[in-house]
Design an enzyme around this catalytic site. Sequence first.
Site, PDB file in Angstrom:
ATOM      1  N   MET A   1      -3.654   0.764  -0.889  1.00 59.97           N
ATOM      2  CA  MET A   1      -3.888   1.731   0.078  1.00 59.97           C
ATOM      3  C   MET A   1      -5.369   1.026   1.290  1.00 59.97           C
ATOM      4  SD  MET A   1      -1.544   3.428   0.507  1.00 59.97           S
ATOM      5  CE  MET A   1      -2.088   4.213   1.833  1.00 59.97           C
TER       6      MET A   1
ATOM      7  N   ASP B   1      -1.177  -4.394   8.825  1.00 56.94           N
ATOM      8  CA  ASP B   1       0.575  -4.667   8.921  1.00 56.94           C
ATOM      9  C   ASP B   1       1.096  -5.602  10.281  1.00 56.94           C
ATOM     10  OD1 ASP B   1       0.501  -2.485   6.945  1.00 56.94           O
ATOM     11  OD2 ASP B   1       0.794  -0.913   8.418  1.00 56.94           O
TER      12      ASP B   1
ATOM     13  N   GLY C   1       3.824   3.620  -7.590  1.00 58.96           N
ATOM     14  CA  GLY C   1       4.365   2.688  -8.314  1.00 58.96           C
ATOM     15  C   GLY C   1       6.017   1.676  -8.346  1.00 58.96           C
TER      16      GLY C   1
ATOM     17  N   HIS D   1       6.218  -2.524   3.732  1.00 58.18           N
ATOM     18  CA  HIS D   1       5.723  -1.531   4.625  1.00 58.18           C
ATOM     19  C   HIS D   1       7.308  -0.228   5.500  1.00 58.18           C
ATOM     20  CE1 HIS D   1       4.014   0.016   7.434  1.00 58.18           C
ATOM     21  NE2 HIS D   1       4.288   0.472   8.603  1.00 58.18           N
TER      22      HIS D   1
ATOM     23  N   GLU E   1      13.582  -0.488   0.007  1.00 56.66           N
ATOM     24  CA  GLU E   1      12.668  -1.036  -0.154  1.00 56.66           C
ATOM     25  C   GLU E   1      12.021  -1.510  -1.740  1.00 56.66           C
ATOM     26  OE1 GLU E   1       8.815   0.983  -0.187  1.00 56.66           O
ATOM     27  OE2 GLU E   1       9.547   2.293   1.517  1.00 56.66           O
TER      28      GLU E   1
END
Length: 205
Positions: free
Chosen positions: A91, A146, A13, A110, A175
């Site tokens: 996931m 993706d 997380g 991603h 990210e």
Amino acid sequence: MNRRIGVLISGRGSNLQALIDATRDGRLDASIVVVISNQEHAAGLQRAREAGIEALCLSHRGWPSRDAYDRALVRELTERNVGLVCLAGFMLMVGASMLEAFPHAIVNIHPSLLPSFPGVDAQRQALEHGVKMTGVTVHFVTADLDAGPIIVQRAVPVLDSDTAESLAARILVEEHRLYPEAVALVLDDGWRLDGRRFVRTGDVS
Ligand code: GRF
């Protein structure tokens, strides 16, 4: 777009945390109204609770079908009037019921420059392939893994000294910067899809 966000996670997380932090310091004008994990022990659930955000586990196990699970997800999200769903290390593939309920309103982050290195272990895939540049992609979620329209990307160089772990750590820093920016962009409505192309329609000089 409705600025109520639901975040789906499966683990650590840290991207969820980046979104929480951005809503708190004003970089992201939105509310995270629910965090749902398919894994009971996901550390991200605790992060959400510490931030005062409703956090629940909805396991994908034990449903009569995968679609029944997806419909349960839709129910939890629509009950809370969620407008945008952010996957943050979730996931599981998102199924048709979710895609129908949230058209162009499910985004994912991603750790590679898609379409290179989709799927798991993207950082190791990039290292082993020998690319000199990899990075981060935020994209809309579609039925293909993706492979949805790309919203934003940021490059991260691969160093000769990198291991999969050191590369993943440098990508993760990007990210955490990029995901809140991308979510803000999507919520701002100043864009359209031209085929697969995400095009800004606002005041871009
Ligand atoms: C991140 O690398 C994200 O790009 C990928 O899964 C990882 C999740 O990490 N989809 P975290 O749970 O956000 O820390």
